[in-house]
Motif scaffolding. Structure first.
Motif, PDB file in Angstrom:
ATOM      1  N   VAL A   1       7.701  17.826 -41.607  1.00  0.00           N
ATOM      2  CA  VAL A   1       8.523  16.481 -41.530  1.00  0.00           C
ATOM      3  C   VAL A   1       9.800  17.142 -41.489  1.00  0.00           C
ATOM      4  O   VAL A   1      10.151  18.114 -41.863  1.00  0.00           O
TER       5      VAL A   1
ATOM      6  N   LEU B   1      15.397   4.225 -46.154  1.00  0.00           N
ATOM      7  CA  LEU B   1      15.397   5.022 -45.246  1.00  0.00           C
ATOM      8  C   LEU B   1      14.880   4.720 -43.844  1.00  0.00           C
ATOM      9  O   LEU B   1      15.063   5.273 -42.837  1.00  0.00           O
ATOM     10  N   ALA B   2      13.938   3.624 -43.856  1.00  0.00           N
ATOM     11  CA  ALA B   2      13.257   3.313 -42.822  1.00  0.00           C
ATOM     12  C   ALA B   2      14.406   2.190 -41.906  1.00  0.00           C
ATOM     13  O   ALA B   2      14.162   2.128 -40.582  1.00  0.00           O
TER      14      ALA B   2
ATOM     15  N   VAL C   1      10.921  12.621 -42.792  1.00  0.00           N
ATOM     16  CA  VAL C   1      10.348  11.451 -41.983  1.00  0.00           C
ATOM     17  C   VAL C   1       9.583  12.254 -40.803  1.00  0.00           C
ATOM     18  O   VAL C   1       9.955  13.450 -40.561  1.00  0.00           O
TER      19      VAL C   1
ATOM     20  N   ILE D   1      12.233   3.371 -49.722  1.00  0.00           N
ATOM     21  CA  ILE D   1      11.776   3.368 -48.408  1.00  0.00           C
ATOM     22  C   ILE D   1      12.510   2.367 -47.257  1.00  0.00           C
ATOM     23  O   ILE D   1      12.915   2.791 -46.070  1.00  0.00           O
TER      24      ILE D   1
ATOM     25  N   ILE E   1       9.271  11.913 -51.527  1.00  0.00           N
ATOM     26  CA  ILE E   1       9.398  11.718 -50.131  1.00  0.00           C
ATOM     27  C   ILE E   1       9.648  12.868 -49.509  1.00  0.00           C
ATOM     28  O   ILE E   1      10.677  13.614 -49.591  1.00  0.00           O
TER      29      ILE E   1
ATOM     30  N   ILE F   1      15.020  14.841 -45.647  1.00  0.00           N
ATOM     31  CA  ILE F   1      16.046  13.911 -46.062  1.00  0.00           C
ATOM     32  C   ILE F   1      16.778  14.365 -47.134  1.00  0.00           C
ATOM     33  O   ILE F   1      16.249  14.408 -48.309  1.00  0.00           O
TER      34      ILE F   1
ATOM     35  N   MET G   1       4.945   3.569 -42.335  1.00  0.00           N
ATOM     36  CA  MET G   1       5.226   4.694 -43.226  1.00  0.00           C
ATOM     37  C   MET G   1       3.924   5.439 -43.299  1.00  0.00           C
ATOM     38  O   MET G   1       2.938   5.109 -43.052  1.00  0.00           O
TER      39      MET G   1
ATOM     40  N   ILE H   1      10.577   5.872 -36.593  1.00  0.00           N
ATOM     41  CA  ILE H   1      10.819   7.008 -37.571  1.00  0.00           C
ATOM     42  C   ILE H   1      10.178   6.639 -38.818  1.00  0.00           C
ATOM     43  O   ILE H   1      10.587   5.176 -39.329  1.00  0.00           O
ATOM     44  N   ALA H   2       9.430   7.190 -39.316  1.00  0.00           N
ATOM     45  CA  ALA H   2       8.521   6.895 -40.454  1.00  0.00           C
ATOM     46  C   ALA H   2       8.657   7.776 -41.590  1.00  0.00           C
ATOM     47  O   ALA H   2       8.482   8.839 -41.547  1.00  0.00           O
ATOM     48  N   PRO H   3       9.072   7.073 -42.919  1.00  0.00           N
ATOM     49  CA  PRO H   3       8.971   8.067 -43.998  1.00  0.00           C
ATOM     50  C   PRO H   3       7.657   8.488 -44.466  1.00  0.00           C
ATOM     51  O   PRO H   3       6.772   7.743 -44.028  1.00  0.00           O
TER      52      PRO H   3
ATOM     53  N   ASN I   1       8.725  11.304 -36.463  1.00  0.00           N
ATOM     54  CA  ASN I   1       8.819  10.295 -35.265  1.00  0.00           C
ATOM     55  C   ASN I   1       7.426   9.927 -34.783  1.00  0.00           C
ATOM     56  O   ASN I   1       6.637  10.858 -34.433  1.00  0.00           O
TER      57      ASN I   1
END
Length: 166
Positions: free
Chosen positions: A47, A164-165, A60, A161, A57, A50, A100, A67-69, A62
């Motif tokens: 991953v 982030l998302a 992320v 989240i 977490i 971040i 996610m 883009i998914a945490p 792709n």
């Protein structure tokens, strides 16, 4: 036009509907989440980290342009240091239109539980936050901790989240 939520659709015409849960393991415990929130299952890949994100977490990924945490549930639930092997699975969730992923030790199967097979979560006082627990599901000799994954992922602690998302 009003649309019914998924459990209401299933209960239409029947007194007690069966609900389907995806069973997965974290450490020695078996958990279950509503199968309708699961988009896909994937093996664990690297991953993108971040900066300054909480430890649970992982980063992320792709997913076909989204883009998914990715949340490591072992770290989130304080279940020791996670190990990543060929059994490690990322459950891709779609909750309220947000995609996610959650890292779990393994996924076993989909189980169907009736209302009688789901017992309320015991009250733990302030020692444990049980707000996101649906209850305990029993099937033969198995007991699953049933998690309301939508409530857990939108809790104030993981609510990051949303940032982030975005």
């Amino acid at each position: 036009m009003m649309f019914a939520t998924a459990p209401e659709i299933k209960t239409a015409g029947t007194a007690l509907a069966a609900l389907e849960f995806l069973a997965f393991t974290l450490g020695d415990e078996e958990y279950g989440i509503d199968i309708q929130k699961v988009q896909e299952l994937r093996g664990y890949d690297a991953v993108t980290r971040i900066a300054n994100a909480p430890a649970f977490i992982k980063g992320v990924v792709n997913l076909r342009g989204v883009i998914a945490p990715i949340i490591d549930m072992r770290i989130k639930f304080n279940l020791g240091d996670p190990t990543y092997d060929q059994f490690t699975v990322v459950i891709i969730l779609n909750i309220a239109g947000r995609v996610m992923g959650m890292v779990v030790d393994s996924v076993s199967d989909v189980i169907t539980l009736t209302a009688e097979q789901i017992k309320p979560a015991p009250e733990m006082g302030g020692a444990l936050d049980t707000d996101y627990l649906i209850g305990l599901g029993t099937l033969d000799q198995r007991m699953l901790i049933l998690v309301d994954i939508g409530k857990l992922m939108s809790s104030s602690e993981i609510g990051l989240i949303d940032k982030l998302a975005a």
